[in-house]
Design a protein around this motif. Structure first.
Motif, PDB file in Angstrom:
ATOM      1  N   THR A 255       0.832  -1.206   0.000  1.00 24.03           N
ATOM      2  CA  THR A 255       0.000   0.000   0.000  1.00 24.03           C
ATOM      3  C   THR A 255       0.866   1.257   0.000  1.00 24.03           C
ATOM      4  O   THR A 255       1.954   1.287   0.567  1.00 24.03           O
ATOM      5  N   VAL A 256       0.313   2.268  -0.649  1.00 26.25           N
ATOM      6  CA  VAL A 256       0.969   3.570  -0.729  1.00 26.25           C
ATOM      7  C   VAL A 256      -0.022   4.596  -0.212  1.00 26.25           C
ATOM      8  O   VAL A 256      -1.192   4.574  -0.592  1.00 26.25           O
ATOM      9  N   ILE A 257       0.421   5.462   0.685  1.00 29.01           N
ATOM     10  CA  ILE A 257      -0.459   6.537   1.157  1.00 29.01           C
ATOM     11  C   ILE A 257       0.027   7.827   0.510  1.00 29.01           C
ATOM     12  O   ILE A 257       1.219   8.054   0.368  1.00 29.01           O
TER      13      ILE A 257
ATOM     14  N   ILE B 297      -3.735   5.117  -1.658  1.00 28.64           N
ATOM     15  CA  ILE B 297      -4.849   5.754  -0.940  1.00 28.64           C
ATOM     16  C   ILE B 297      -4.579   7.244  -0.783  1.00 28.64           C
ATOM     17  O   ILE B 297      -3.531   7.650  -0.286  1.00 28.64           O
ATOM     18  N   GLU B 298      -5.543   8.039  -1.201  1.00 26.06           N
ATOM     19  CA  GLU B 298      -5.435   9.491  -1.029  1.00 26.06           C
ATOM     20  C   GLU B 298      -5.799   9.835   0.408  1.00 26.06           C
ATOM     21  O   GLU B 298      -6.815   9.362   0.921  1.00 26.06           O
TER      22      GLU B 298
ATOM     23  N   GLN C  12     -11.412  10.229  -4.903  1.00 27.71           N
ATOM     24  CA  GLN C  12     -10.856   8.916  -5.258  1.00 27.71           C
ATOM     25  C   GLN C  12     -11.948   7.854  -5.162  1.00 27.71           C
ATOM     26  O   GLN C  12     -12.080   7.002  -6.043  1.00 27.71           O
ATOM     27  N   LEU C  13     -12.749   7.918  -4.092  1.00 23.13           N
ATOM     28  CA  LEU C  13     -13.845   6.956  -3.948  1.00 23.13           C
ATOM     29  C   LEU C  13     -14.854   7.114  -5.093  1.00 23.13           C
ATOM     30  O   LEU C  13     -15.436   6.145  -5.562  1.00 23.13           O
ATOM     31  N   ALA C  14     -15.029   8.363  -5.545  1.00 26.27           N
ATOM     32  CA  ALA C  14     -15.981   8.619  -6.627  1.00 26.27           C
ATOM     33  C   ALA C  14     -15.359   8.383  -8.005  1.00 26.27           C
ATOM     34  O   ALA C  14     -16.041   8.536  -9.020  1.00 26.27           O
ATOM     35  N   LYS C  15     -14.075   8.020  -8.019  1.00 24.63           N
ATOM     36  CA  LYS C  15     -13.327   7.794  -9.274  1.00 24.63           C
ATOM     37  C   LYS C  15     -13.392   9.022 -10.187  1.00 24.63           C
ATOM     38  O   LYS C  15     -13.704   8.947 -11.365  1.00 24.63           O
ATOM     39  N   GLU C  16     -13.132  10.179  -9.580  1.00 24.68           N
ATOM     40  CA  GLU C  16     -13.155  11.418 -10.353  1.00 24.68           C
ATOM     41  C   GLU C  16     -11.835  12.155 -10.205  1.00 24.68           C
ATOM     42  O   GLU C  16     -10.971  11.748  -9.436  1.00 24.68           O
ATOM     43  N   MET C  17     -11.732  13.261 -10.958  1.00 31.03           N
ATOM     44  CA  MET C  17     -10.547  14.118 -10.842  1.00 31.03           C
ATOM     45  C   MET C  17     -10.883  15.317  -9.967  1.00 31.03           C
ATOM     46  O   MET C  17     -12.052  15.641  -9.780  1.00 31.03           O
ATOM     47  N   PRO C  18      -9.844  16.004  -9.446  1.00 33.84           N
ATOM     48  CA  PRO C  18     -10.143  17.214  -8.663  1.00 33.84           C
ATOM     49  C   PRO C  18     -10.841  18.257  -9.537  1.00 33.84           C
ATOM     50  O   PRO C  18     -10.536  18.364 -10.718  1.00 33.84           O
TER      51      PRO C  18
ATOM     52  N   GLN D  70     -10.676   5.687   9.329  1.00 36.78           N
ATOM     53  CA  GLN D  70     -10.365   4.836   8.180  1.00 36.78           C
ATOM     54  C   GLN D  70      -8.916   5.038   7.727  1.00 36.78           C
ATOM     55  O   GLN D  70      -8.191   4.092   7.446  1.00 36.78           O
ATOM     56  N   LEU D  71      -8.504   6.316   7.678  1.00 35.49           N
ATOM     57  CA  LEU D  71      -7.190   6.625   7.104  1.00 35.49           C
ATOM     58  C   LEU D  71      -6.052   6.405   8.096  1.00 35.49           C
ATOM     59  O   LEU D  71      -4.927   6.143   7.687  1.00 35.49           O
TER      60      LEU D  71
END
Lengths: 477, 231
Positions: free
Chosen positions: A107-109, A133-134, A143-149, A190-191
């Motif tokens: 995993t990468v944070i 993980i962001e 990230q959860l929504a699979k979108e861009m900023p 969670q994080l």
């Protein structure tokens, strides 16, 4: 770059325009950020002097970029860090992948990094089975929504509380209350686990200080601190222009960044990192790798667009832009949104996918006026449009009409004839108030968005010939 | 793979000149920050620090002398019901007083950050602590910021993982702004792999611009401010 939103530009704009929540939240956010910035400017009392200094520092740095990068890299290595120069996205990610494999990372944070968005790090890590993980709350949401900023400093501004609660509920496997503090608590919990167990931490770089080889990170949440302290390997992904020569120079840009972004005098955390942990340190990474990324930035060097590399990513131009307010960040399609995105994206990646972006502006100049490092953004948008015309990217009909217009302007007889013809030809399309709201042919695109004044019954030249210099008033001599 | 020389040469080529071996930095006769927090007495600087930090929900406990630090810190810990503490061992007088104070507290478990203790145990202790206690090198009046130098016994996580961050700060060490601390960094950062400037609790406005405290770092910050500048 592949778009996260594969629709054509006009449809992306349509999407933005038809999202009432987005438009309202952008309006509110812009107002808050803008007021904050104005208050901060008032407190400083001499904002113009700050802008002039910051511009001078950025100009000097970019003019000597190779010198300062060399100095910075040497100092990072002297401090025990490793530097990798990546000319392309591919090279940057390949280095990261090699490192992840060597560390057998699972995993990468990540703390917020626009360069990692630009180079699609998450997707590439996922492909080799590494979970990325962001940790910035806004970035985690998208990230959860699979979108861009959709905003440089408020990446999830387009999401409402209900949508966020739903995204978190999927992770939790149960319903969560639609309440900010409950949602934040869930994300924190969670994080935390992810931080404690991540093998690699990836951060961006707000500023790199050449004279000591240090990395400076700013954050309000503290996630950048966790990312750069807990995992045993820390990777810094920095755009090659993110450098300042000295700590004194940092003063100007570091003071302007939060003030221009949100109106804060300083962010909750400002962290200066100089190499990995030292001999007696118990926390901090064992290794620090700095990936210095070009990825198209050098396209701007030596051109009239060079000063786009002065940008300190404060997002102030987004916060004043009327176009951004209406269409939102995703309509721009790229990682960088708003006026800076409209300029930067075509420079980084060429016009092929991005030829509409320089037109996503009202050219009101608010972006230029607000930029803390005085980048002439709206002038650049005009220059980019000119470049597109030079490359014959504008529609054939438009080019034909402008050629015709050019010929007519050079020939008085033709010009007069043209005026007369336009008057008669356009008359049937005019409404009672003398405006065309459904123009024919080439005027169609214009009148789809706004009205066009019909030619006057009597042209100025005709009036001048009739009334002359006495202004048509027999008694007005 | 781009090598460093090729990468730098490309930049030089684009800029239309060879890579310089020396650069003349512009020299400034004055700075835009010259007027900020200038002409204030030390007492005014300290008061401004308190105001700025309080505006961000930071708490300031004023203590008249170092001798009164033990009582003030002990009382605060008892009143707030802290049970687990993680603390720096700072070489300064304040750091030593802090260690002595914590050693005398009963029913409270204190873990000292130490270069000889195990990393995993220290992280676990910090993660479970109600309070992390550190000693600041400076305070910045303009922003209500505390400046922490991290190395060895002064772990980075002590100010980050516990739910509350407690900071010991001398009034005499409060300086006008960022400028005065950055001017020292060239000489200092090579000795410290991490320096933190902390201004208020951890915060975010990522959910509908609604301010949320304690997202990743501590939700509270309390500064025990020793008024030694008055003596």
């Amino acid at each position: 770059m592949s778009l996260s939103n594969p629709l054509p530009f006009k449809q992306r704009v349509e999407q933005g325009l038809n999202d009432p929540f987005l438009r309202q939240s952008l309006k509110n956010a812009q107002a808050r950020f803008r007021e904050g910035k104005q208050r901060a400017a008032q407190i400083l009392g001499n904002l113009e002097e700050w802008r002039t200094r910051a511009e001078a520092i950025r100009h000097h740095t970019i003019e000597h970029l190779d010198y300062y990068l060399d100095q910075f890299a040497t100092n990072v290595e002297n401090n025990g860090g490793t530097v990798f120069f990546a000319e392309t996205e591919q090279e940057a990610v390949d280095y990261l992948i090699r490192l992840a494999k060597a560390k057998q990372a699972k995993t990468v944070i990540k703390s917020k990094s626009m360069v990692s968005e630009e180079t699609h790090v998450n997707k590439r890590l996922e492909e080799i089975g590494v979970e990325a993980i962001e940790s910035d709350l806004g970035e985690y949401i998208i990230q959860l929504a699979k979108e861009m900023p959709s905003h440089i400093i408020a990446p999830a501004i387009h999401k409402n509380r209900r949508q966020i609660a739903q995204l978190f509920a999927e992770v939790a496997g149960k319903e969560l209350p639609e309440d900010t503090s409950a949602l934040t608590r869930f994300a924190r919990h969670q994080l935390r686990d992810k931080f404690l167990n991540a093998d690699i931490g990836i951060s961006g770089c707000n500023f790199a200080v050449a004279e000591t080889g240090s990395i400076v990170l700013v954050s309000n949440e503290g996630n950048a601190r966790l990312t750069t302290t807990l995992p045993k390997t820390h990777v810094v992904m920095m755009g090659m222009e993110r450098i300042v020569p000295t700590w004194e120079d940092l003063d100007a840009v570091l003071s302007l960044l939060p003030r221009s972004a949100t109106g804060q005098k300083i962010t909750s955390y400002v962290t200066a990192l100089t190499g990995p942990r030292r001999e007696n340190d118990q926390d901090g990474p064992e290794e620090m790798h700095v990936i210095i990324v070009d990825n198209g930035r050098s396209n701007a060097l030596g051109t009239e667009y060079q000063s786009i590399l002065h940008c300190i990513r404060c997002g102030a131009c987004l916060n004043v832009c009327p176009v951004y307010r209406h269409i939102g960040g995703h309509a721009y399609g790229g990682v960088y949104t708003g006026p800076v995105g409209a300029v930067l994206t075509p420079i980084l990646e060429g016009f092929d996918e991005w030829e509409e972006l320089p037109y996503a502006s009202s050219l009101c100049g608010a972006c230029t006026e607000t930029c803390p490092v005085k980048i002439p953004l709206h002038d650049m948008l005009i220059d980019l449009r000119r470049d597109e015309v030079d490359e014959k990217r504008s529609p054939g009909v438009e080019r034909f009409i402008f050629r015709l217009f050019g010929t007519a302007m050079n020939n008085p007889a033709l010009y007069r004839l043209g005026l007369k013809m336009a008057k008669h030809l356009l008359k049937p399309f005019a409404d009672d108030e003398g405006f065309l709201n459904k123009g024919p042919g080439p005027l169609k695109a214009w009148t789809e968005e706004r009205d066009f004044p019909a030619p006057a019954k009597e042209s100025f030249r005709e009036w001048w010939q009739r009334a002359g210099r006495y202004g048509g008033d027999p008694d007005g001599r | 793979m781009a090598d460093r020389q090729a990468f730098l040469q490309k930049i030089a080529h684009k800029l239309g000149r060879p890579t310089p071996t020396q650069v003349n930095r512009p020299r400034w006769t004055r700075h835009p920050w010259d007027h900020l927090c200038q002409g204030l007495t030390q007492s005014e600087l300290v008061d401004q620090f308190e105001q700025e930090l309080s505006a961000l929900t930071g708490e300031v406990v004023r203590i008249s002398t170092l001798q009164e630090l033990p009582e003030a810190v002990s009382r605060w810990i008892q009143e707030e019901g802290c049970k687990r503490i993680v603390a720096w061992q700072h070489p300064s007088a304040a750091g030593q007083v802090l260690t002595e104070t914590l050693n005398q507290l009963r029913d409270i478990h204190t873990t000292y950050w130490s270069s000889s203790a195990g990393r995993e145990a220290l992280i676990a202790a910090a993660e479970q602590a109600d309070l992390g206690l550190v000693v600041a090198e400076h305070g910045l009046a303009e922003t209500g910021t505390v400046v922490l130098y991290n190395r060895g016994e002064q772990g980075r996580l002590v100010s980050l993982l516990p739910t509350t961050c407690g900071v010991i700060l001398h009034g005499s060490q409060i300086i006008p702004r960022l400028t005065q601390v950055l001017s020292q960094f060239k000489g200092i950062v090579p000795d410290y792999s991490c320096i933190n400037l902390i201004t208020g609790p951890s915060r975010s406005a990522d959910i509908e611009m609604d301010l949320s405290i304690g997202v990743h770092g501590p939700g509270r910050i309390v500064v025990f401010l020793i008024d030694d500048h008055l003596s």
